[in-house]
Motif scaffolding. Structure first.
Motif, PDB file in Angstrom:
ATOM      1  N   LEU A 170     -16.344  32.601  17.021  1.00 58.85           N
ATOM      2  CA  LEU A 170     -15.536  32.110  18.130  1.00 58.85           C
ATOM      3  C   LEU A 170     -15.977  32.844  19.389  1.00 58.85           C
ATOM      4  O   LEU A 170     -15.987  34.074  19.419  1.00 58.85           O
ATOM      5  CB  LEU A 170     -14.050  32.356  17.874  1.00 58.85           C
ATOM      6  CG  LEU A 170     -13.114  31.981  19.012  1.00 58.85           C
ATOM      7  CD1 LEU A 170     -13.130  30.478  19.214  1.00 58.85           C
ATOM      8  CD2 LEU A 170     -11.728  32.483  18.742  1.00 58.85           C
ATOM      9  N   ARG A 171     -16.352  32.109  20.417  1.00 56.63           N
ATOM     10  CA  ARG A 171     -16.815  32.709  21.662  1.00 56.63           C
ATOM     11  C   ARG A 171     -15.952  32.224  22.818  1.00 56.63           C
ATOM     12  O   ARG A 171     -15.669  31.038  22.926  1.00 56.63           O
ATOM     13  CB  ARG A 171     -18.268  32.335  21.927  1.00 56.63           C
ATOM     14  CG  ARG A 171     -19.203  32.910  20.916  1.00 56.63           C
ATOM     15  CD  ARG A 171     -20.634  32.582  21.276  1.00 56.63           C
ATOM     16  NE  ARG A 171     -21.513  33.136  20.269  1.00 56.63           N
ATOM     17  CZ  ARG A 171     -22.471  32.469  19.666  1.00 56.63           C
ATOM     18  NH1 ARG A 171     -22.697  31.219  19.979  1.00 56.63           N
ATOM     19  NH2 ARG A 171     -23.216  33.050  18.751  1.00 56.63           N
ATOM     20  N   LEU A 172     -15.593  33.133  23.678  1.00 61.24           N
ATOM     21  CA  LEU A 172     -14.861  32.818  24.900  1.00 61.24           C
ATOM     22  C   LEU A 172     -15.719  33.247  26.081  1.00 61.24           C
ATOM     23  O   LEU A 172     -16.214  34.373  26.115  1.00 61.24           O
ATOM     24  CB  LEU A 172     -13.530  33.553  24.944  1.00 61.24           C
ATOM     25  CG  LEU A 172     -12.529  33.192  23.851  1.00 61.24           C
ATOM     26  CD1 LEU A 172     -11.317  34.086  23.953  1.00 61.24           C
ATOM     27  CD2 LEU A 172     -12.148  31.741  23.946  1.00 61.24           C
ATOM     28  N   TYR A 173     -15.897  32.361  27.038  1.00 64.87           N
ATOM     29  CA  TYR A 173     -16.672  32.652  28.230  1.00 64.87           C
ATOM     30  C   TYR A 173     -15.735  32.610  29.429  1.00 64.87           C
ATOM     31  O   TYR A 173     -14.943  31.694  29.590  1.00 64.87           O
ATOM     32  CB  TYR A 173     -17.790  31.625  28.438  1.00 64.87           C
ATOM     33  CG  TYR A 173     -18.849  31.676  27.369  1.00 64.87           C
ATOM     34  CD1 TYR A 173     -19.828  32.656  27.389  1.00 64.87           C
ATOM     35  CD2 TYR A 173     -18.862  30.756  26.339  1.00 64.87           C
ATOM     36  CE1 TYR A 173     -20.802  32.708  26.416  1.00 64.87           C
ATOM     37  CE2 TYR A 173     -19.832  30.798  25.358  1.00 64.87           C
ATOM     38  CZ  TYR A 173     -20.801  31.781  25.401  1.00 64.87           C
ATOM     39  OH  TYR A 173     -21.754  31.825  24.437  1.00 64.87           O
TER      40      TYR A 173
END
Length: 69
Positions: free
Chosen positions: A8-11
């Motif tokens: 899971l990646r948040l930018y």
């Protein structure tokens, strides 16, 4: 995410140099020369005032805070 077995990646990004500036607009000629381009009667005075509002006013340059769409 453990169920899907994928990361899971948040930018997040913030631009502190976002453009927000009021630019004063100047006429290409002096005010006295600009006034002589219009007649001294009623319609000339009206046209002169309209030209000052259009060409002599400041305008605002502003970059939007988030992408539109």
């Amino acid at each position: 995410m453990p169920i899907i077995n994928a990361p899971l990646r948040l930018y997040y990004a913030y631009n502190p140099l976002r453009l927000y500036e009021i630019v004063p607009q100047r006429l290409a000629v002096s005010d006295s020369v600009f006034r002589t381009m219009f007649p001294n009667s009623g319609a000339g005075d009206y046209s002169y005032q309209q030209a000052l509002q259009l060409y002599g006013s400041s305008y605002q340059l502003r970059e939007p805070g988030r992408p539109s769409g």
